[in-house]
Design a protein around this motif. Sequence first.
Motif, PDB file in Angstrom:
ATOM      1  N   CYS A   1       0.858  -1.225   0.191  1.00 26.33           N
ATOM      2  CA  CYS A   1       0.040  -0.090  -0.174  1.00 26.33           C
ATOM      3  C   CYS A   1       0.832   1.126   0.018  1.00 26.33           C
ATOM      4  O   CYS A   1       0.322   2.143   0.537  1.00 26.33           O
ATOM      5  CB  CYS A   1      -0.941  -0.129   1.195  1.00 26.33           C
ATOM      6  SG  CYS A   1      -0.280  -0.025   2.804  1.00 26.33           S
TER       7      CYS A   1
ATOM      8  N   PRO B   1       2.281   4.739  -0.645  1.00 26.50           N
ATOM      9  CA  PRO B   1       1.668   5.937  -1.239  1.00 26.50           C
ATOM     10  C   PRO B   1       1.659   6.076  -2.778  1.00 26.50           C
ATOM     11  O   PRO B   1       0.982   6.943  -3.393  1.00 26.50           O
ATOM     12  CB  PRO B   1       2.179   7.150  -0.152  1.00 26.50           C
ATOM     13  CG  PRO B   1       3.171   6.372   0.679  1.00 26.50           C
ATOM     14  CD  PRO B   1       3.157   4.785   0.462  1.00 26.50           C
TER      15      PRO B   1
ATOM     16  N   ARG C   1       2.723   2.888   9.536  1.00 28.20           N
ATOM     17  CA  ARG C   1       2.634   1.664   8.514  1.00 28.20           C
ATOM     18  C   ARG C   1       1.211   1.104   8.836  1.00 28.20           C
ATOM     19  O   ARG C   1       0.383   0.731   7.893  1.00 28.20           O
ATOM     20  CB  ARG C   1       3.672   0.604   8.810  1.00 28.20           C
ATOM     21  CG  ARG C   1       4.916   1.071   8.217  1.00 28.20           C
ATOM     22  CD  ARG C   1       5.933   0.196   8.164  1.00 28.20           C
ATOM     23  NE  ARG C   1       7.151   0.679   7.476  1.00 28.20           N
ATOM     24  CZ  ARG C   1       8.121  -0.043   7.225  1.00 28.20           C
ATOM     25  NH1 ARG C   1       8.383  -1.215   7.576  1.00 28.20           N
ATOM     26  NH2 ARG C   1       9.605   0.376   6.842  1.00 28.20           N
TER      27      ARG C   1
ATOM     28  N   SER D   1      -1.826   3.008   7.371  1.00 25.19           N
ATOM     29  CA  SER D   1      -1.818   2.776   5.866  1.00 25.19           C
ATOM     30  C   SER D   1      -2.283   1.370   5.545  1.00 25.19           C
ATOM     31  O   SER D   1      -3.176   1.312   4.758  1.00 25.19           O
ATOM     32  CB  SER D   1      -0.401   2.724   5.329  1.00 25.19           C
ATOM     33  OG  SER D   1      -0.005   4.123   5.465  1.00 25.19           O
TER      34      SER D   1
END
Lengths: 425, 122
Positions: A119, A121, A184, A187
Amino acid sequence: MTDTAWIDAALTSARPQAVGALLRYFRDLDTAEEAFQNASLRALRSWPQNGPPRDPAAWLIMVGRNAAIDEVRRKRRQEALPEDDRSISDLDDTEEELAERLDGSHYRDDILRLLFICCHPDLPPTQQIALALRIVSGLSVKQIARAFLVTEAAMEQRITRAKARVADANVPFETPGAVERSERLASVAAMIYLIFNEGYSSSGDTAETRKPLCEEAIRLARLLLRLFQSEPEIMGLTALLLLQHARANARFDAEGQLILLEDQDRSRWKKPLIDEGIALIDKAMRHRQSGPYQVQAAIAALHARAERPEDTDWQQIDLLYGALEVMQPSPVVTLNRAVAVSKVRGPQAALDMIEPLAARLSNYFHYFGVRGAFLMQLDRNEEARIAFDRAIALANTSAEAAHIRMHLDRLMRDSRPRDSKISKK
Amino acid sequence: MLYAILCYHDEDFVGSWSKEQDAAVMEKLGAVQDNLAKQGRLGPVARLLPTTAATTLRKENPPVVLDGPYAETKEQLLGFYIVDCKNLDEALDVARDLGNANPGGAYEIRPVGLFAPGGKMK
């Protein structure tokens, strides 16, 4: 269970930990994945004969790592001595490797890193989801393509692109500090939520095909929660997914038409999922560190607790949406709150609440659906019709459009007698 | 003698079963249970929700409430049976039958000291 089904389940459950550890060793997604693939092939040969190992993940990490190292050595040797292709045994230093793995301190961060890389960014959401399903869950490209309703070739390309971006992104491999770890975690939670939504926001005719996305999201959420047992927001996320998914079977009728919450057959809601969701949100609330996932789960729990629609505690739901508006101000949250407000304080109060959102939600299907419903309740049928027409124009799925059309039909039916009276005058 | 048969298994593994696999295992276990029930030997049977839903109360002073199951182990307590058996051998036979229906993991066989299904301790 047959031998192969058993091995499949063991490989699937060991996968996040094994690929995560291999990624730490090799620092390259492709190499880690290939190593795991090799280890899985060896498992398919060895486990039926020798019986399954006590710790499948440790076995796969060790064999995968050695196989990859052999591969590198073999290639080197091939360059030097092309005729020599004998590979070194993959069980050379079993004890040492196992001891290293069993200290286990890396285990949590390995899985988190693996999820986090997916994931990153730099990746658009659709690539994040596809990559996570491929790398962490181990779904085949074909399965993922099917769930996304795209061709296999298109999905293959999407995943290849995502991998290339991740390779360029330079994710650090050191053990993360506390702040980085919690970033983390946030996210990864968001990505799991995305996977779930991808499956949940499908229409009736595709719901069955896309259901595995919801199930996989729940599996990943449970995995994350087991790693971070005291994180109230991860409890909230898991609870939210469980409570939403509990209603999956009741959301569409036989023709694939959307059934609204208050019209659903509540006996078709899945009780074990609801129980688990409520247990988790109860646990989370004890921490008194509220967050958006917990609030959304608490709202879902209030719906789940109501045996009949009229038992729903709308007052409490209104308050919870109020809390969510503070944490995550968004016109969509206000729109949802307005539905609760319409139950507690009536349609006029609810309509007043959403009027200011008109500009920001001018292209949002649900805004016009909800607005139309409030206007209809206020007997402002002509305005309601205009709102519903706009909603149909903005519908994302055929089920959404069909649902609004049902409202429109009701409006037409209701207004016809009045029309005829007018014409007599 | 009543025996508690405690079912331990790797939760990740059981969680990776497909819905069909899970249903197939439950059906096979159901057959073993039916057999015991017919003989009037089966007490309560429980499948527990995942350990992530568990809370632990440590009886310190004051008591401490912790998230998660009591023990951090590779295999978790996932459920239990209460079965009436003449002796350990018979209890082991039942556990073997259950094990054939549901491979992997382990059963802990514990004789029951006090059984109060209604909660009344006499």
